[in-house]
Design a protein around this motif. Structure first.
Motif, short mmCIF file in Angstrom:
data_model
loop_
_atom_site.label_atom_id
_atom_site.label_comp_id
_atom_site.label_asym_id
_atom_site.label_seq_id
_atom_site.Cartn_x
_atom_site.Cartn_y
_atom_site.Cartn_z
N GLN A 116 0.86 -1.19 0.00
CA GLN A 116 0.00 0.00 0.00
C GLN A 116 0.89 1.23 0.00
O GLN A 116 2.03 1.18 0.42
CB GLN A 116 -0.94 0.03 1.21
CG GLN A 116 -0.25 0.34 2.52
CD GLN A 116 -1.24 0.37 3.67
OE1 GLN A 116 -2.07 -0.50 3.79
NE2 GLN A 116 -1.13 1.35 4.51
N GLU B 36 -6.59 -0.21 -5.09
CA GLU B 36 -6.88 -0.73 -3.76
C GLU B 36 -7.23 -2.22 -3.76
O GLU B 36 -7.64 -2.74 -2.73
CB GLU B 36 -8.06 0.06 -3.17
CG GLU B 36 -7.73 1.51 -2.86
CD GLU B 36 -6.78 1.63 -1.69
OE1 GLU B 36 -6.93 0.87 -0.71
OE2 GLU B 36 -5.87 2.46 -1.76
N HIS C 142 -5.01 -4.33 -1.39
CA HIS C 142 -5.24 -3.87 -0.01
C HIS C 142 -6.57 -4.42 0.52
O HIS C 142 -6.64 -4.92 1.63
CB HIS C 142 -5.24 -2.34 0.04
CG HIS C 142 -5.61 -1.81 1.39
ND1 HIS C 142 -4.71 -1.72 2.42
CD2 HIS C 142 -6.79 -1.36 1.87
CE1 HIS C 142 -5.32 -1.23 3.48
NE2 HIS C 142 -6.59 -1.00 3.18
N GLU C 143 -7.61 -4.33 -0.27
CA GLU C 143 -8.91 -4.80 0.18
C GLU C 143 -8.95 -6.33 0.27
O GLU C 143 -9.64 -6.88 1.14
CB GLU C 143 -10.02 -4.31 -0.76
CG GLU C 143 -10.22 -2.82 -0.70
CD GLU C 143 -10.59 -2.34 0.70
OE1 GLU C 143 -11.33 -3.04 1.42
OE2 GLU C 143 -10.12 -1.25 1.07
N HIS D 281 -7.13 -7.18 3.58
CA HIS D 281 -7.42 -6.24 4.65
C HIS D 281 -7.60 -6.93 6.01
O HIS D 281 -7.00 -6.50 7.01
CB HIS D 281 -8.69 -5.45 4.30
CG HIS D 281 -8.97 -4.34 5.24
ND1 HIS D 281 -8.42 -3.09 5.09
CD2 HIS D 281 -9.73 -4.30 6.35
CE1 HIS D 281 -8.83 -2.33 6.07
NE2 HIS D 281 -9.63 -3.03 6.85
N HIS E 255 -4.96 1.88 8.33
CA HIS E 255 -5.72 3.13 8.22
C HIS E 255 -5.95 3.72 9.58
O HIS E 255 -5.71 3.17 10.58
CB HIS E 255 -7.05 2.96 7.49
CG HIS E 255 -7.90 1.83 7.97
ND1 HIS E 255 -8.81 1.96 8.97
CD2 HIS E 255 -7.93 0.54 7.59
CE1 HIS E 255 -9.42 0.80 9.16
NE2 HIS E 255 -8.88 -0.07 8.33
#
Length: 71
Positions: A44, A53, A56-57, A60, A71
């Protein structure tokens, strides 16, 4: 009446696996672990190899499970 006696069976130890056969699989496992750790922990921002993203997703929840901030 006759009695049946069991003969003792010899116990054989498993043959050791030579290091030459284990080493390629151990190296493959180590490289795979480092790649997975990178994608879960560092894919990221500035160090991203793949834009967007999506990665990343996808990782996660694993990121939070392993304690990486995201985050």
């Amino acid at each position: 009446m006759s009695s049946i006696t069991a003969l003792p069976t010899p116990v054989t130890a498993p043959a050791p696996i030579p290091l030459r056969q284990i080493l390629p699989w151990a190296a493959f496992g180590a490289v795979l672990a480092v790649v997975l750790l990178y994608f879960v922990g560092a894919e990221q921002g500035v160090t991203a190899l793949i834009s967007g993203e999506t990665v990343h997703e996808f990782v996660h929840d694993g990121r939070h499970l392993l304690g990486f901030p995201c985050h």
